[in-house]
Design a protein around this motif. Structure first.
Motif, PDB file in Angstrom:
ATOM      1  N   VAL A  87      24.638  46.229  45.795  1.00 34.71           N
ATOM      2  CA  VAL A  87      23.663  47.222  46.248  1.00 34.71           C
ATOM      3  C   VAL A  87      22.498  46.475  46.877  1.00 34.71           C
ATOM      4  CG1 VAL A  87      22.137  49.082  45.517  1.00 34.71           C
ATOM      5  CG2 VAL A  87      24.324  48.754  44.362  1.00 34.71           C
ATOM      6  N   ALA A  88      22.345  46.596  48.195  1.00 33.03           N
ATOM      7  CA  ALA A  88      21.309  45.861  48.922  1.00 33.03           C
ATOM      8  C   ALA A  88      20.067  46.738  49.066  1.00 33.03           C
ATOM      9  CB  ALA A  88      21.827  45.432  50.293  1.00 33.03           C
ATOM     10  N   VAL A  89      19.239  46.734  48.034  1.00 36.36           N
ATOM     11  CA  VAL A  89      18.045  47.587  48.015  1.00 36.36           C
ATOM     12  C   VAL A  89      17.007  47.008  48.971  1.00 36.36           C
ATOM     13  CG1 VAL A  89      16.220  48.579  46.592  1.00 36.36           C
ATOM     14  CG2 VAL A  89      18.517  48.265  45.640  1.00 36.36           C
ATOM     15  N   GLY A  90      16.840  47.657  50.118  1.00 36.94           N
ATOM     16  CA  GLY A  90      15.907  47.169  51.122  1.00 36.94           C
ATOM     17  C   GLY A  90      14.501  47.065  50.564  1.00 36.94           C
ATOM     18  N   ALA A  91      13.927  45.842  50.629  1.00 31.35           N
ATOM     19  CA  ALA A  91      12.606  45.610  50.040  1.00 31.35           C
ATOM     20  C   ALA A  91      11.625  45.059  51.061  1.00 31.35           C
ATOM     21  CB  ALA A  91      12.726  44.665  48.844  1.00 31.35           C
ATOM     22  N   GLN A  92      11.880  45.372  52.330  1.00 30.00           N
ATOM     23  CA  GLN A  92      10.918  45.068  53.383  1.00 30.00           C
ATOM     24  C   GLN A  92      11.225  45.958  54.580  1.00 30.00           C
ATOM     25  OE1 GLN A  92      12.488  40.799  54.045  1.00 30.00           O
ATOM     26  NE2 GLN A  92      11.860  41.407  56.108  1.00 30.00           N
ATOM     27  N   ASN A  93      10.255  46.089  55.459  1.00 31.85           N
ATOM     28  CA  ASN A  93      10.378  46.876  56.698  1.00 31.85           C
ATOM     29  C   ASN A  93      10.306  48.388  56.423  1.00 31.85           C
ATOM     30  OD1 ASN A  93      10.724  44.460  58.208  1.00 31.85           O
ATOM     31  ND2 ASN A  93      12.904  44.465  57.695  1.00 31.85           N
ATOM     32  N   ASP A  94      10.317  49.148  57.506  1.00 28.11           N
ATOM     33  CA  ASP A  94      10.205  50.598  57.409  1.00 28.11           C
ATOM     34  C   ASP A  94      11.352  51.173  56.586  1.00 28.11           C
ATOM     35  OD1 ASP A  94       7.989  50.463  59.004  1.00 28.11           O
ATOM     36  OD2 ASP A  94       9.039  51.025  60.852  1.00 28.11           O
ATOM     37  N   GLY A  95      11.028  52.184  55.792  1.00 28.19           N
ATOM     38  CA  GLY A  95      12.043  52.873  55.018  1.00 28.19           C
ATOM     39  C   GLY A  95      12.494  52.151  53.768  1.00 28.19           C
ATOM     40  N   SER A  96      11.877  51.001  53.461  1.00 23.18           N
ATOM     41  CA  SER A  96      12.291  50.220  52.297  1.00 23.18           C
ATOM     42  C   SER A  96      11.811  50.872  51.004  1.00 23.18           C
ATOM     43  CB  SER A  96      11.737  48.804  52.384  1.00 23.18           C
ATOM     44  OG  SER A  96      10.344  48.799  52.099  1.00 23.18           O
ATOM     45  N   ILE A  97      12.174  50.280  49.893  1.00 22.85           N
ATOM     46  CA  ILE A  97      11.742  50.794  48.598  1.00 22.85           C
ATOM     47  C   ILE A  97      10.224  50.685  48.440  1.00 22.85           C
ATOM     48  CG2 ILE A  97      12.012  48.599  47.345  1.00 22.85           C
ATOM     49  CD1 ILE A  97      13.184  50.338  45.003  1.00 22.85           C
ATOM     50  N   LEU A  98       9.605  49.813  49.229  1.00 21.90           N
ATOM     51  CA  LEU A  98       8.146  49.707  49.207  1.00 21.90           C
ATOM     52  C   LEU A  98       7.487  50.895  49.890  1.00 21.90           C
ATOM     53  CD1 LEU A  98       7.829  45.934  50.195  1.00 21.90           C
ATOM     54  CD2 LEU A  98       8.030  46.915  47.898  1.00 21.90           C
TER      55      LEU A  98
END
Length: 326
Positions: A87-98
């Motif tokens: 599971v590649a949880v996006g943690a940067q850029n637009d739409g990420s978990i941040l």
């Protein structure tokens, strides 16, 4: 007649036992994974090497988040015979978990729970190239995952996807990893933790010269893209393995490092021989129908799995064949 009945019942008992063994899921077969020396071993002490797919960045609005479904996981488990998913949880850029915690977390949990239900191991990956910039957010995420799922033997934590070539192992990556390991171990004392390595997870030799001490069940990420990374990266990996560093190929592609370009089947086969030789688990990038050659799926493929041969790209067909025969 008595002997015939005895034969029939004996044969039936044998068939039931054989069928039961065949029906075991990867987690039923291997149980809790741990590190012993340079290897991942299972509950029986056997070196364990698994093959599976990596989902694409989970980022909201990127288009590939639609594959974070139960049906996709079930297809990988039953048709592709995968032993593990990532599971590649996006943690940067637009739409990420941040930016969209709720959406990304919901998608991640859907795949995690589907993997658990199907008896697959699942890597929960903080998918960032600059994770040291968001330590508190990463701590909160992994604390949540560990509290919710850490009691399951399925869970593997990947705390940093691919540090940049300019992100120093000794002064940045290793200290970050030590903080994250401590955070996870406060909740989950046992499950495997994958540590990212310098230069997009290709310079495992630097980690081998200065490994994390005093922690158990820690292994290190080795990534490759077959059309770009060849013998020179394998030499670094061989060096690390000889020094006793446990590795996992938590991401690989049959194409160039960009995720696009030509498909190098010959180099991919060489890498699979390397993985087999050293008993390494590996996950192919990516569960995606994006217009690039690393994508497993052709544009418009169903979000919910059940894919047929016509739905798969060349990369997808190669990945499926490797998984089914691993």
């Amino acid at each position: 007649m008595r002997y015939i009945r005895f034969f029939v019942f004996t044969l039936l008992a044998f068939c039931l036992t054989a069928c039961s063994a065949q029906a075991q899921t990867p987690v039923q077969k291997h149980g809790d994974l741990r590190i012993s020396g340079k290897h991942v071993i299972d509950k029986n002490g056997a070196v364990t090497s698994l093959a599976g797919p990596s989902f694409f960045w989970s980022n909201t609005g990127w288009g590939q988040d639609r594959f974070y479904t139960r049906g996709a996981v079930e297809t990988f488990a039953k048709d592709w015979r995968a032993g593990i998913v990532r599971v590649a949880v996006g943690a940067q850029n637009d739409g990420s978990i941040l930016k969209d915690r709720r959406g990304n977390l919901k998608r991640a949990q859907t795949v995690i729970e589907a993997a658990i239900d199907n008896g697959l191991y699942v890597i929960v990956d903080w998918h960032s190239h600059q994770a040291e910039n968001d330590v508190k957010e990463a701590q909160a995420f992994f604390t949540h995952i560990a509290k919710r799922y850490g009691h399951n033997p399925n869970i593997i934590y990947e705390i940093y996807n691919e540090p940049l070539d300019t992100t120093d192992w000794k002064w940045v990556i290793k200290p970050y990893a030590e903080v994250m390991i401590k955070t996870i171990r406060q909740v989950d004392p046992d499950n495997l933790i994958i540590v990212g390595t310098q230069s997009w997870a290709t310079e495992v030799d630097k980690a081998a010269d200065d490994p994390i001490r005093g922690q158990k069940n820690i292994l290190y990420a080795l990534h490759f893209y077959a059309a770009t990374h060849k013998e020179f990266v394998r030499e670094k990996a061989e060096y690390a393995i000889k020094k006793g560093l446990p590795l996992i190929i938590s991401e690989w592609g049959s194409v160039t490092y960009s995720g696009d370009g030509y498909i190098d089947i010959e180099s991919s086969i060489e890498w699979m021989k390397f993985a087999k030789k050293h008993g390494l688990t590996h996950l192919n990038w990516a569960v995606s129908d994006k217009d690039e050659t690393a994508s497993m799926l052709k544009p418009g493929a169903s979000s919910h799995g059940g894919w047929q041969e016509k739905d798969l790209t060349v990369s997808g067909r190669l990945a499926r064949e490797i998984m089914r025969n691993w």
